[in-house]
Design a protein around this motif. Structure first.
Motif, PDB file in Angstrom:
ATOM      1  N   TRP A  55      11.475   2.012   2.473  1.00 19.54           N
ATOM      2  CA  TRP A  55      10.209   3.148   3.561  1.00 19.54           C
ATOM      3  C   TRP A  55       9.231   1.808   3.587  1.00 19.54           C
ATOM      4  O   TRP A  55       8.896   2.900   5.044  1.00 19.54           O
ATOM      5  CB  TRP A  55      10.574   4.170   3.298  1.00 19.54           C
ATOM      6  N   ALA A  56       8.806   2.017   2.689  1.00 22.18           N
ATOM      7  CA  ALA A  56       7.600   0.877   3.155  1.00 22.18           C
ATOM      8  C   ALA A  56       7.628  -0.231   3.963  1.00 22.18           C
ATOM      9  O   ALA A  56       6.864  -0.435   4.614  1.00 22.18           O
ATOM     10  CB  ALA A  56       6.993   0.945   0.931  1.00 22.18           C
ATOM     11  N   THR A 100       0.630  -1.545   0.010  1.00 21.41           N
ATOM     12  CA  THR A 100       0.375  -0.091  -0.043  1.00 21.41           C
ATOM     13  C   THR A 100       0.910   1.579  -0.248  1.00 21.41           C
ATOM     14  O   THR A 100       0.254   2.112  -1.169  1.00 21.41           O
ATOM     15  CB  THR A 100      -1.187  -0.032   1.032  1.00 21.41           C
ATOM     16  N   ALA A 101       1.881   0.992   0.744  1.00 21.75           N
ATOM     17  CA  ALA A 101       2.659   2.359   1.201  1.00 21.75           C
ATOM     18  C   ALA A 101       3.754   2.725  -0.238  1.00 21.75           C
ATOM     19  O   ALA A 101       3.738   4.040  -1.001  1.00 21.75           O
ATOM     20  CB  ALA A 101       3.939   2.034   2.192  1.00 21.75           C
ATOM     21  N   TYR A 102       4.324   1.362  -0.687  1.00 28.17           N
ATOM     22  CA  TYR A 102       4.912   1.519  -2.280  1.00 28.17           C
ATOM     23  C   TYR A 102       3.996   1.811  -3.378  1.00 28.17           C
ATOM     24  O   TYR A 102       4.435   2.673  -4.112  1.00 28.17           O
ATOM     25  CB  TYR A 102       5.454   0.048  -2.453  1.00 28.17           C
ATOM     26  N   TRP A 103       3.117   1.136  -3.628  1.00 29.06           N
ATOM     27  CA  TRP A 103       2.129   1.251  -5.004  1.00 29.06           C
ATOM     28  C   TRP A 103       0.967   2.876  -4.632  1.00 29.06           C
ATOM     29  O   TRP A 103       0.880   3.330  -5.410  1.00 29.06           O
ATOM     30  CB  TRP A 103       1.805   0.359  -5.031  1.00 29.06           C
ATOM     31  N   GLY A 104       0.415   2.372  -4.013  1.00 28.04           N
ATOM     32  CA  GLY A 104      -0.103   3.814  -3.562  1.00 28.04           C
ATOM     33  C   GLY A 104       0.290   5.041  -3.185  1.00 28.04           C
ATOM     34  O   GLY A 104      -0.695   6.050  -3.365  1.00 28.04           O
ATOM     35  N   ALA A 105       0.955   4.910  -1.844  1.00 28.84           N
ATOM     36  CA  ALA A 105       1.856   6.372  -1.921  1.00 28.84           C
ATOM     37  C   ALA A 105       2.645   6.878  -2.241  1.00 28.84           C
ATOM     38  O   ALA A 105       3.243   7.512  -1.999  1.00 28.84           O
ATOM     39  CB  ALA A 105       2.086   6.473   0.225  1.00 28.84           C
ATOM     40  N   ARG A 106       3.564   5.747  -3.149  1.00 35.32           N
ATOM     41  CA  ARG A 106       4.569   5.800  -3.828  1.00 35.32           C
ATOM     42  C   ARG A 106       5.595   6.093  -3.216  1.00 35.32           C
ATOM     43  O   ARG A 106       6.879   6.905  -3.241  1.00 35.32           O
ATOM     44  CB  ARG A 106       4.519   7.248  -4.777  1.00 35.32           C
ATOM     45  N   TRP A 107       5.922   5.213  -1.840  1.00 34.88           N
ATOM     46  CA  TRP A 107       7.316   5.241  -1.137  1.00 34.88           C
ATOM     47  C   TRP A 107       8.546   4.512  -1.343  1.00 34.88           C
ATOM     48  O   TRP A 107       7.817   3.893  -2.285  1.00 34.88           O
ATOM     49  CB  TRP A 107       6.697   5.224   0.409  1.00 34.88           C
TER      50      TRP A 107
END
Length: 127
Positions: free
Chosen positions: A42-43, A31-38
């Protein structure tokens, strides 16, 4: 149902909480990697720390109500693979596992090992 069959049909709490922790970490990291582009690192670190914190909170609740506990080995494994800040916060926030000496010694040993590995990585990356 025969008693031995019922006992063998139970899921190991180790397996159960490793699977739950792994799936939750993967879900949060994706979710953090693909959704928030982290960034991936860090994700993952955010996900493993949130998962570790939640495991501590769940274990504290279960300790209070007498339910199925998260094994200490699972808590230490999550700390070892990057969840040390989440574990530390969980211990302080929930006042959980702060007095048990053997648990604390292993926790701080994991923290010390991680510091040594980070220092070695920084040293080797600069030389």
């Amino acid at each position: 149902m025969p008693r031995n069959l019922a006992r063998s049909a139970r899921v190991s709490p180790y397996r159960l909480f490793y699977v739950i922790g792994g799936l939750l970490t993967a879900l949060l990291a994706c979710t953090a990697y693909w959704g928030a582009r982290w960034h991936g690192v860090w994700a993952y670190l955010a996900a493993i720390n949130v998962t570790t914190l939640l495991l501590y909170g769940f274990d504290k609740r279960q300790a209070s109500t007498g339910g199925l506990r998260v094994p200490e080995k699972v808590l230490h494994t999550h700390a070892f693979v990057g969840g040390t800040p989440g574990a530390f916060c969980g211990q302080r926030l929930f006042r959980h596992k702060t007095i048990k000496g053997s648990f604390q010694r292993l926790f701080w040993g994991i923290f010390g090992l991680q510091l040594l590995l980070i220092a070695a990585w920084i040293y080797l990356s600069r030389h």
